[in-house]
Design a protein around this motif. Structure first.
Motif, PDB file in Angstrom:
ATOM      1  N   UNK A 134       0.834  -1.205   0.000  1.00  0.00           N
ATOM      2  CA  UNK A 134       0.000   0.000   0.000  1.00  0.00           C
ATOM      3  C   UNK A 134       0.868   1.254   0.000  1.00  0.00           C
ATOM      4  N   UNK A 135       1.868   1.258   0.862  1.00  0.00           N
ATOM      5  CA  UNK A 135       2.754   2.425   0.938  1.00  0.00           C
ATOM      6  C   UNK A 135       3.490   2.642  -0.384  1.00  0.00           C
ATOM      7  N   UNK A 136       3.967   1.556  -0.978  1.00  0.00           N
ATOM      8  CA  UNK A 136       4.701   1.663  -2.239  1.00  0.00           C
ATOM      9  C   UNK A 136       3.803   2.172  -3.351  1.00  0.00           C
ATOM     10  N   UNK A 137       2.578   1.658  -3.416  1.00  0.00           N
ATOM     11  CA  UNK A 137       1.644   2.080  -4.456  1.00  0.00           C
ATOM     12  C   UNK A 137       1.348   3.565  -4.353  1.00  0.00           C
ATOM     13  N   UNK A 138       1.005   4.026  -3.157  1.00  0.00           N
ATOM     14  CA  UNK A 138       0.671   5.437  -2.981  1.00  0.00           C
ATOM     15  C   UNK A 138       1.897   6.335  -3.206  1.00  0.00           C
ATOM     16  N   UNK A 139       3.059   5.874  -2.769  1.00  0.00           N
ATOM     17  CA  UNK A 139       4.289   6.642  -2.989  1.00  0.00           C
ATOM     18  C   UNK A 139       4.579   6.785  -4.480  1.00  0.00           C
ATOM     19  N   UNK A 140       4.345   5.712  -5.230  1.00  0.00           N
ATOM     20  CA  UNK A 140       4.579   5.738  -6.677  1.00  0.00           C
ATOM     21  C   UNK A 140       3.650   6.733  -7.361  1.00  0.00           C
ATOM     22  N   UNK A 141       2.378   6.691  -6.996  1.00  0.00           N
ATOM     23  CA  UNK A 141       1.420   7.609  -7.633  1.00  0.00           C
ATOM     24  C   UNK A 141       1.764   9.052  -7.285  1.00  0.00           C
ATOM     25  N   UNK A 142       2.067   9.292  -6.020  1.00  0.00           N
ATOM     26  CA  UNK A 142       2.346  10.665  -5.566  1.00  0.00           C
ATOM     27  C   UNK A 142       3.668  11.212  -6.098  1.00  0.00           C
ATOM     28  N   UNK A 143       4.515  10.327  -6.591  1.00  0.00           N
ATOM     29  CA  UNK A 143       5.802  10.791  -7.131  1.00  0.00           C
ATOM     30  C   UNK A 143       5.648  11.410  -8.517  1.00  0.00           C
ATOM     31  N   UNK A 144       4.500  11.203  -9.131  1.00  0.00           N
ATOM     32  CA  UNK A 144       4.250  11.741 -10.465  1.00  0.00           C
ATOM     33  C   UNK A 144       3.539  13.088 -10.368  1.00  0.00           C
ATOM     34  N   UNK A 145       3.847  13.972 -11.266  1.00  0.00           N
ATOM     35  CA  UNK A 145       3.228  15.302 -11.273  1.00  0.00           C
ATOM     36  C   UNK A 145       1.929  15.274 -12.067  1.00  0.00           C
TER      37      UNK A 145
END
Length: 237
Positions: free
Chosen positions: A11-22
């Motif tokens: 869950x943390x990895x998924x949300x971190x990945x999405x939030x890393x994109x502009x």
């Protein structure tokens, strides 16, 4: 029956990945993914939420899902079985509030001042200024899971299972399944019993991982004797 769900690390990895994109679409996707994880709503219910539903949730502290949004269930009635739908509500806490607030902000930004944010408008907007379809939710989530290199073949329903597993992990209640039943809006606790098997399997796997790590470490130490260490040191000098 094995069901897909995301572990806490996933869950943390998924949300971190999405939030890393502009961009607005990434902001939108991060918010609805987190909201599905926290509420456990079915995607068919979630896709029908409106601006008014979100605003009311922020005001009252409850996200109300009317019966007409929901999947019908078979119940025993006079004359036999009947399909009924029931109203449902989910508590709005810090994470839910943040996600709802973000979705409202993103929706308004996507309109770019061209029109008013009407109460009847869908909460989640597509890039074409229309409601996001269930198929689009599925495609967006799978794309993000691939971007995060997650092994699970995720669908929005995976996030519903994830919500249930999060409750079972965190709860100290005598009967955590009753919490899952209430959170997910199941009519019967028997429907939620599948998650007990999932939790037990997760615990067993965690213990097996510990044993495997312990045996690996013990094996490495057993093979590296003192004389071997002395020989290596002497060779370095």
């Amino acid at each position: 029956m094995a069901l897909d769900y995301l572990t806490e690390a996933e869950q943390r990895l998924l949300l971190k990945t999405i939030r890393s994109r502009a961009g607005l679409l990434a902001r939108r996707d991060a918010a609805w993914v987190e909201l599905l994880i926290e509420t456990g709503l079915r995607i068919g219910e979630f896709a029908q939420l409106t601006i008014a539903d979100a605003r009311a949730a922020l005001k009252t502290g409850w996200l109300f899902v009317p019966a007409e949004y929901r999947k019908g269930v078979q119940v025993v009635a006079r004359g036999g079985k009947a399909t009924r739908r029931f109203d449902h509500k989910v508590g709005v806490y810090q994470r839910e509030r943040a996600a709802l607030t973000e979705l409202l902000a993103v929706h308004e930004a996507m309109l770019d001042g061209q029109q008013e944010l009407f109460d009847t408008a869908p909460l989640i907007y597509s890039r074409n200024a229309g409601p996001l379809s269930v198929r689009s939710y599925q495609a967006r989530l799978q794309a993000w899971c691939c971007a995060a290199d997650l092994p699970v073949h995720a669908s929005p329903h995976t996030l519903r299972h994830t919500a249930a597993m999060n409750i079972l992990r965190a709860s100290t209640a005598d009967n955590p399944l009753s919490l899952v039943t209430l959170k997910l809006g199941h009519v019967s606790a028997r429907t939620a019993s599948i998650y007990t098997e999932m939790r037990d399997r997760e615990r067993v796997q965690a213990e097996l991982d510990k044993v495997g790590e312990a045996r690996s470490q013990a094996g490495r130490k057993a093979r590296m004797r003192t004389t071997d260490l002395r020989r290596q040191r002497d060779a370095r000098h």
